[in-house]
Design an enzyme around this catalytic site. Sequence first.
Site, PDB file in Angstrom:
ATOM      1  N   THR A  63       0.809  -1.223   0.000  1.00 23.51           N
ATOM      2  CA  THR A  63       0.000   0.000   0.000  1.00 23.51           C
ATOM      3  C   THR A  63       0.841   1.272   0.000  1.00 23.51           C
ATOM      4  O   THR A  63       0.318   2.365  -0.116  1.00 23.51           O
ATOM      5  CB  THR A  63      -0.946   0.032   1.229  1.00 23.51           C
ATOM      6  OG1 THR A  63      -0.138  -0.094   2.403  1.00 23.51           O
ATOM      7  CG2 THR A  63      -1.937  -1.103   1.176  1.00 23.51           C
ATOM      8  N   GLY A  64       2.164   1.135   0.129  1.00 20.04           N
ATOM      9  CA  GLY A  64       3.025   2.319   0.129  1.00 20.04           C
ATOM     10  C   GLY A  64       3.244   2.857  -1.275  1.00 20.04           C
ATOM     11  O   GLY A  64       2.701   2.324  -2.252  1.00 20.04           O
TER      12      GLY A  64
ATOM     13  N   VAL B 243       5.976   2.835  -3.109  1.00 20.76           N
ATOM     14  CA  VAL B 243       6.681   1.869  -3.955  1.00 20.76           C
ATOM     15  C   VAL B 243       5.818   0.638  -4.210  1.00 20.76           C
ATOM     16  O   VAL B 243       5.718   0.147  -5.337  1.00 20.76           O
ATOM     17  CB  VAL B 243       8.024   1.448  -3.317  1.00 20.76           C
ATOM     18  CG1 VAL B 243       8.677   0.313  -4.109  1.00 20.76           C
ATOM     19  CG2 VAL B 243       8.965   2.643  -3.227  1.00 20.76           C
TER      20      VAL B 243
ATOM     21  N   SER C 229      -2.864  -4.385   9.472  1.00 18.89           N
ATOM     22  CA  SER C 229      -3.472  -4.225   8.152  1.00 18.89           C
ATOM     23  C   SER C 229      -4.104  -5.523   7.639  1.00 18.89           C
ATOM     24  O   SER C 229      -4.867  -5.489   6.656  1.00 18.89           O
ATOM     25  CB  SER C 229      -2.426  -3.762   7.132  1.00 18.89           C
ATOM     26  OG  SER C 229      -1.983  -2.471   7.461  1.00 18.89           O
TER      27      SER C 229
ATOM     28  N   CYS D 186      17.193   4.342  -4.765  1.00 25.41           N
ATOM     29  CA  CYS D 186      16.690   4.942  -6.005  1.00 25.41           C
ATOM     30  C   CYS D 186      17.698   5.844  -6.696  1.00 25.41           C
ATOM     31  O   CYS D 186      17.906   5.757  -7.911  1.00 25.41           O
ATOM     32  CB  CYS D 186      15.419   5.727  -5.704  1.00 25.41           C
ATOM     33  SG  CYS D 186      15.543   6.807  -4.263  1.00 25.41           S
TER      34      CYS D 186
ATOM     35  N   SER E 240       8.393  11.928  -3.368  1.00 32.61           N
ATOM     36  CA  SER E 240       7.788  10.594  -3.320  1.00 32.61           C
ATOM     37  C   SER E 240       8.754   9.563  -2.746  1.00 32.61           C
ATOM     38  O   SER E 240       8.322   8.513  -2.279  1.00 32.61           O
ATOM     39  CB  SER E 240       7.293  10.157  -4.706  1.00 32.61           C
ATOM     40  OG  SER E 240       8.376  10.078  -5.600  1.00 32.61           O
TER      41      SER E 240
ATOM     42  N   ARG F 169      16.664  17.362  -1.167  1.00 35.15           N
ATOM     43  CA  ARG F 169      15.238  17.194  -1.495  1.00 35.15           C
ATOM     44  C   ARG F 169      14.737  18.474  -2.141  1.00 35.15           C
ATOM     45  O   ARG F 169      15.029  19.579  -1.663  1.00 35.15           O
ATOM     46  CB  ARG F 169      14.464  16.899  -0.213  1.00 35.15           C
ATOM     47  CG  ARG F 169      13.043  16.469  -0.445  1.00 35.15           C
ATOM     48  CD  ARG F 169      12.947  15.042  -0.954  1.00 35.15           C
ATOM     49  NE  ARG F 169      13.255  14.057   0.076  1.00 35.15           N
ATOM     50  CZ  ARG F 169      13.375  12.750  -0.171  1.00 35.15           C
ATOM     51  NH1 ARG F 169      13.233  12.271  -1.403  1.00 35.15           N
ATOM     52  NH2 ARG F 169      13.662  11.916   0.800  1.00 35.15           N
TER      53      ARG F 169
ATOM     54  N   HIS G  35      13.759  11.795  -9.761  1.00 32.13           N
ATOM     55  CA  HIS G  35      14.993  12.329  -9.184  1.00 32.13           C
ATOM     56  C   HIS G  35      15.879  12.846 -10.320  1.00 32.13           C
ATOM     57  O   HIS G  35      15.995  12.199 -11.362  1.00 32.13           O
ATOM     58  CB  HIS G  35      15.774  11.227  -8.459  1.00 32.13           C
ATOM     59  CG  HIS G  35      15.178  10.797  -7.156  1.00 32.13           C
ATOM     60  ND1 HIS G  35      14.124  11.439  -6.544  1.00 32.13           N
ATOM     61  CD2 HIS G  35      15.514   9.770  -6.321  1.00 32.13           C
ATOM     62  CE1 HIS G  35      13.843  10.825  -5.397  1.00 32.13           C
ATOM     63  NE2 HIS G  35      14.656   9.814  -5.248  1.00 32.13           N
TER      64      HIS G  35
ATOM     65  N   ASN H 233      11.867   7.917  -9.731  1.00 39.56           N
ATOM     66  CA  ASN H 233      12.427   7.215  -8.570  1.00 39.56           C
ATOM     67  C   ASN H 233      11.563   6.069  -8.084  1.00 39.56           C
ATOM     68  O   ASN H 233      12.044   5.150  -7.436  1.00 39.56           O
ATOM     69  CB  ASN H 233      12.670   8.205  -7.430  1.00 39.56           C
ATOM     70  CG  ASN H 233      11.452   9.025  -7.090  1.00 39.56           C
ATOM     71  OD1 ASN H 233      10.930   9.746  -7.947  1.00 39.56           O
ATOM     72  ND2 ASN H 233      10.981   8.933  -5.865  1.00 39.56           N
TER      73      ASN H 233
END
Lengths: 345, 345
Positions: A13-14, A16, A42, A130, A160, A243, A250, A323
């Site tokens: 669910t993240g 990535v 979860s 990444c 992200s 950042r 990226h 990324n």
Amino acid sequence: MAKELVVAIVGATGAVGSQMKEQLIKRKFPIKHIKFLASARSAGKEIEFNNQKYIIEEATPEAFEGVDVAFFSAGGSVSAKLAPEAAKRGAVVIDNTSHFRMHPEVPLVVPEVNREDLAKHNGIIANPNCSTIQMVVALQPISEKFGLSKVVVSTYQAVSGSGISAIEELREQSAQWEKGKDVEANILPAKSDKKHYPIARNVIPQIDVFTDNGFTYEEMKMINETKKIMHSPELSVAATCVRVPVVSGHSESVYIEVEQDATKQDIFEVLRNAPGVVLQDDITQQEYPMPIYVEGEDPVYVGRIRQDLDNKKGFHLWVVSDNLLKGAALNSVQIAEAMLEDNLL
Amino acid sequence: MAKELVVAIVGATGAVGSQMKEQLIKRKFPIKHIKFLASARSAGKEIEFNNQKYIIEEATPEAFEGVDVAFFSAGGSVSAKLAPEAAKRGAVVIDNTSHFRMHPEVPLVVPEVNREDLAKHNGIIANPNCSTIQMVVALQPISEKFGLSKVVVSTYQAVSGSGISAIEELREQSAQWEKGKDVEANILPAKSDKKHYPIARNVIPQIDVFTDNGFTYEEMKMINETKKIMHSPELSVAATCVRVPVVSGHSESVYIEVEQDATKQDIFEVLRNAPGVVLQDDITQQEYPMPIYVEGEDPVYVGRIRQDLDNKKGFHLWVVSDNLLKGAALNSVQIAEAMLEDNLL
């Protein structure tokens, strides 16, 4: 009929994990059965995959019984605990966290660069950081042809990389233009660190927390992982990781020094034919890679190639990639594909 | 009584010009009389200065009669035409455009670095490029103490460097989050260039237009101006200049190589005592410079100082300053102040 595999995704669910699901579908990964694993909290929730609903199961050691390949992106502590359990049960783990990356027995792989390392696995393969992945995809073909002695990189990294909550924070801060630096900040630069700073209208020269030598963990990942992936312990690598208020994609300003004489045209030629690379460098047409245009795209884009004006063996490159894709989910799935092709799965 | 001067400002309504007015007031520059000059089109309009209203006059050669010091920031072509006319009439021109910067007879000055060059003026002093100024303020004290052989800089430059319209464009694009890359773009990377790209949620590796060697004019400014200001024609300098979605405040990731052995502590010590520099480097407290916090501040902030892990003579710095202040208006006024003190005005 081609081989089909039992796949597990830990942490679907993240930011990535969501891309991982999409990549498996888009690339038609041969799935016999897929299961979604998460913490007890979860477990029981529904998740959609390829227009079907699945129930998330608890990620216990036993849940990996019968799994062929398990993609982990649920944080380092989850991988530390469960990746060895999955491997013990015969699954090949492709781990997106930093936990095992520098372990000498764990291959750290970008298929375009060091696919041969996959054969040496002991049940766990690490997916690199990444910002490292996109850089080594661009540097490896140059290194193979001309040798490489030095890399100095400054990054422009999207939010992200810090997850969905960081994207949300950038969105909220962007909507509050009039507040300037007085917007609320809770996520960046590192959720676990003491202080948080706004990212909208700002750049933050800290990604992850600091190590004792003054470099951040992100910077040390780029330094150490690059040497490991490229099999170049002697390569001089330095990184400054920053950042920027970009959602995904990226960018990297990379200065390199090669060992053999090369011209700008030589570097163009090598990158034009490099696997995974798209050369996007036509200054007469203002063509160069930019993060907003690489979102959702697979390749590593390289442009702004210049020979240094003082050092004939110095070159400057601008490297941009999504990324969440080549930097994470895509590379993980490509690792699994390569292992299938090489009869390692 | 201290000397008071007749001051002219050419281009007072732009991003830099507005700051110029503020700096003259804030720093109590000794003004006997001030006049505001612009093109025929703007002549006759009202402008406010220190709570008084002034009528903008047309910038003709004759308008500079009786002027002691004229600050120009109305574009290179205006300076090309009128700066020599002003100088001919006895005014000292402090020019914020790039037009005269590399002219061998024109001093290019950052008072903390090469104040002595002011004495060699022939009526025109050039104010350097914003990204150059903040870098040389940080590098000069290091160079004086340990020597300097190499500089590789990657910039993170704010949109205000492209004027008020670029700030407005970033604001508008930021308000249209849902449009992503489909927002309207008319200003950046360079108003005069063919294509324009969004800056919100993006970074653009082009500032100013391209030169024949593949570097942009902005990059060549950093390279050539740094050598001129620091009196170091042999210094190796390379720059990659990138626009980021920040309103004001340029950031720079700078890699340097010094000639004498130095430790990180040595560099700290030098910068702690350097004129115009504020050392902001305490990683235990996540203290480092960021553009959103330097807006409206005079100094050049330096942090993230690290010794390179492979080269003991290599150091990494993070340099941030307000590009409209030290990068432009403040430096111009400081030039005038230094000339007054040195009896050159």
